[in-house]
Design an enzyme around this catalytic site. Structure first.
Site, PDB file in Angstrom:
ATOM      1  N   GLU A   1       0.833  -1.209   0.000  1.00 37.59           N
ATOM      2  CA  GLU A   1       0.000   0.000   0.000  1.00 37.59           C
ATOM      3  C   GLU A   1       0.870   1.263   0.000  1.00 37.59           C
ATOM      4  O   GLU A   1       0.640   2.184  -0.784  1.00 37.59           O
ATOM      5  CB  GLU A   1      -0.919   0.023   1.226  1.00 37.59           C
ATOM      6  CG  GLU A   1      -1.929  -1.116   1.318  1.00 37.59           C
ATOM      7  CD  GLU A   1      -2.997  -1.071   0.236  1.00 37.59           C
ATOM      8  OE1 GLU A   1      -3.077  -0.090  -0.511  1.00 37.59           O
ATOM      9  OE2 GLU A   1      -3.766  -2.059   0.145  1.00 37.59           O
TER      10      GLU A   1
ATOM     11  N   ASN B   1       1.316   3.912  -3.103  1.00 38.64           N
ATOM     12  CA  ASN B   1       0.959   5.317  -2.943  1.00 38.64           C
ATOM     13  C   ASN B   1       2.094   6.242  -3.377  1.00 38.64           C
ATOM     14  O   ASN B   1       1.857   7.268  -4.020  1.00 38.64           O
ATOM     15  CB  ASN B   1       0.586   5.607  -1.481  1.00 38.64           C
ATOM     16  CG  ASN B   1      -0.828   5.170  -1.164  1.00 38.64           C
ATOM     17  OD1 ASN B   1      -1.574   4.768  -2.030  1.00 38.64           O
ATOM     18  ND2 ASN B   1      -1.181   5.259   0.115  1.00 38.64           N
TER      19      ASN B   1
ATOM     20  N   ARG C   1      -8.980   3.663  -7.833  1.00 37.31           N
ATOM     21  CA  ARG C   1      -8.439   3.487  -6.490  1.00 37.31           C
ATOM     22  C   ARG C   1      -9.619   3.301  -5.543  1.00 37.31           C
ATOM     23  O   ARG C   1     -10.681   3.899  -5.748  1.00 37.31           O
ATOM     24  CB  ARG C   1      -7.606   4.706  -6.057  1.00 37.31           C
ATOM     25  CG  ARG C   1      -6.481   5.091  -6.994  1.00 37.31           C
ATOM     26  CD  ARG C   1      -5.536   3.961  -7.258  1.00 37.31           C
ATOM     27  NE  ARG C   1      -5.034   3.351  -6.032  1.00 37.31           N
ATOM     28  CZ  ARG C   1      -4.474   2.150  -5.982  1.00 37.31           C
ATOM     29  NH1 ARG C   1      -4.366   1.413  -7.068  1.00 37.31           N
ATOM     30  NH2 ARG C   1      -4.034   1.675  -4.843  1.00 37.31           N
TER      31      ARG C   1
HETATM   32  N1  LIG Z   1       2.730   9.169  -1.006  1.00 38.85           N
HETATM   33  C1  LIG Z   1       1.696   9.989  -1.256  1.00 38.85           C
HETATM   34  N2  LIG Z   1       1.892  11.186  -1.885  1.00 38.85           N
HETATM   35  C2  LIG Z   1       0.847  12.018  -2.139  1.00 38.85           C
HETATM   36  N3  LIG Z   1      -0.442  11.738  -1.833  1.00 38.85           N
HETATM   37  C3  LIG Z   1      -0.699  10.564  -1.200  1.00 38.85           C
HETATM   38  C4  LIG Z   1       0.344   9.641  -0.882  1.00 38.85           C
HETATM   39  N4  LIG Z   1      -0.208   8.576  -0.258  1.00 38.85           N
HETATM   40  C5  LIG Z   1      -1.534   8.819  -0.194  1.00 38.85           C
HETATM   41  N5  LIG Z   1      -1.839  10.016  -0.752  1.00 38.85           N
HETATM   42  C6  LIG Z   1      -3.192  10.632  -0.833  1.00 38.85           C
HETATM   43  O1  LIG Z   1      -4.040   9.977   0.095  1.00 38.85           O
HETATM   44  C7  LIG Z   1      -5.176   9.423  -0.577  1.00 38.85           C
HETATM   45  C8  LIG Z   1      -5.627   8.142   0.109  1.00 38.85           C
HETATM   46  O2  LIG Z   1      -4.665   7.111  -0.029  1.00 38.85           O
HETATM   47  P1  LIG Z   1      -5.114   5.589   0.079  1.00 38.85           P
HETATM   48  O3  LIG Z   1      -5.868   5.408   1.346  1.00 38.85           O
HETATM   49  O4  LIG Z   1      -3.941   4.732  -0.142  1.00 38.85           O
HETATM   50  O5  LIG Z   1      -6.176   5.432  -1.113  1.00 38.85           O
HETATM   51  P2  LIG Z   1      -5.928   5.304  -2.698  1.00 38.85           P
HETATM   52  O6  LIG Z   1      -4.496   4.977  -2.952  1.00 38.85           O
HETATM   53  O7  LIG Z   1      -6.833   4.193  -3.093  1.00 38.85           O
HETATM   54  O8  LIG Z   1      -6.320   6.619  -3.287  1.00 38.85           O
HETATM   55  C9  LIG Z   1      -4.737   9.248  -2.010  1.00 38.85           C
HETATM   56  O9  LIG Z   1      -5.827   9.241  -2.892  1.00 38.85           O
HETATM   57  C10 LIG Z   1      -3.830  10.461  -2.202  1.00 38.85           C
HETATM   58  O10 LIG Z   1      -4.594  11.623  -2.464  1.00 38.85           O
HETATM   59 MG   LIG Z   2      -3.347   3.680  -1.882  1.00 35.46          MG
END
Ligand SMILES: Nc1ncnc2c1ncn2[C@@H]1O[C@H](COP(=O)(O)OP(=O)(O)O)[C@@H](O)[C@H]1O
Ligand SMILES: [Mg+2]
Lengths: 113, 145
Positions: free
Chosen positions: B47, B51, B105
């Site tokens: 995960e 991300n 996502r």
């Molecule tokens: N490393 C990262 N850099 C920038 N934004 C991030 C990062 N990790 C997460 N995010 C933000 O947090 C949101 C939620 O992440 P997550 O719970 O993993 O859901 P998803 O990946 O399905 O969108 C993402 O949609 C993104 O906007």
């Molecule tokens: Mg994610």
């Protein structure tokens, strides 16, 4: 490759192997959606029984295919027997809209109803 | 086992997601985790690294840093990107929130990390990057003392 496609009209069966992550879902999405355009395919059976790991990208893949089959009046069925993957599916709330079966034959029988 | 540490840097390519999982799993194996614990750790790493690749660097080229530290029976995993950063961390961590629904996502990434690990911390600054710190106690290693 991570997955294979099998057509048993009106069902498209996708067998996944190993680990289903973002890298594999991107490829699987394209292949599944292309195959699903073929005539006389209505339902999609996602066979997760041979997966050793799945992350939330897999949930996104299932939800996306759910939206597609709805527009063709079809259904999605999941095959799962792995406790770790079941836990993720439970967390996602997918069980409210999608049924899980223990094997493909059982899924096909239920989809015919 | 008192203390051990590893650090890995790799390009933000999606085929490195499985590479990162394998590396952490191999490193964690010195704590003799159960299959369930190992599965939890690998999923959480998947995960965080995903991300970094899709949200941090938005599929562009960048370096993802993966660190792991073992101290007694606790493994701490840190995933760092120097990408886009998160404006509103609280919103980002809400279950089912995603900024990229068009990419299918599910918005469950942070929830998975929180559920499968004992502890999750997110530090982020817009246009600077994101650091995700996760910890998990491996219970079985207590019996081996
Ligand atoms: N490393 C990262 N850099 C920038 N934004 C991030 C990062 N990790 C997460 N995010 C933000 O947090 C949101 C939620 O992440 P997550 O719970 O993993 O859901 P998803 O990946 O399905 O969108 C993402 O949609 C993104 O906007
Ligand atoms: Mg994610």
């Amino acid at each position: 490759m991570g997955f294979t496609l099998e057509v048993k009209k009106p069902n498209l069966i996708v067998h996944f192997y190993g680990e289903l992550d973002h890298h594999i879902t991107e490829k699987a999405r394209l292949s599944i959606d292309q195959k699903y355009l073929e005539n006389d395919i209505k339902n999609i059976i996602l066979d997760l029984s041979q997966l050793t790991l799945m992350d939330s990208s897999g949930i996104g893949l299932i939800m996306g295919r759910y939206k597609n089959v709805i527009s063709k009046n079809g259904k999605i069925a999941l095959i799962s027997s792995n406790v770790y993957i079941d836990r993720l599916i439970k967390m996602s709330g997918l069980l409210k809209i999608i049924n899980v079966y223990s094997n493909v034959d059982q899924a096909i029988t239920n989809l015919e109803r | 086992m008192d203390k051990n540490y590893m650090k890995l840097e790799f390009l933000s390519r999606s085929n490195n997601e499985s590479f990162a999982r394998v590396v952490v799993a191999a490193f964690a194996s010195q704590l003799d985790p159960t299959l369930e614990e190992l599965s939890d750790i690998k999923t959480a790493v998947s995960e965080a690294v995903t991300n970094a690749i899709i949200h941090g660097y938005e599929y562009g080229e960048g370096t993802v840093i993966l660190e792991a530290t073992i101290e007694d029976n606790v493994i701490e995993i840190v995933v760092i990107d120097k990408g886009k950063g998160i404006g509103d961390i609280k919103q980002a961590m809400e279950p089912f929130y995603t900024s990229k629904p068009d990419l299918e996502r599910s918005g469950m990434g942070f929830t998975v990390m929180e559920t499968f690990m004992d502890d999750l911390q997110v530090e982020s600054e817009k246009d600077v990057g994101t650091k995700v710190i996760m910890r998990k106690k491996i219970n079985r290693s207590i019996d081996k003392e």
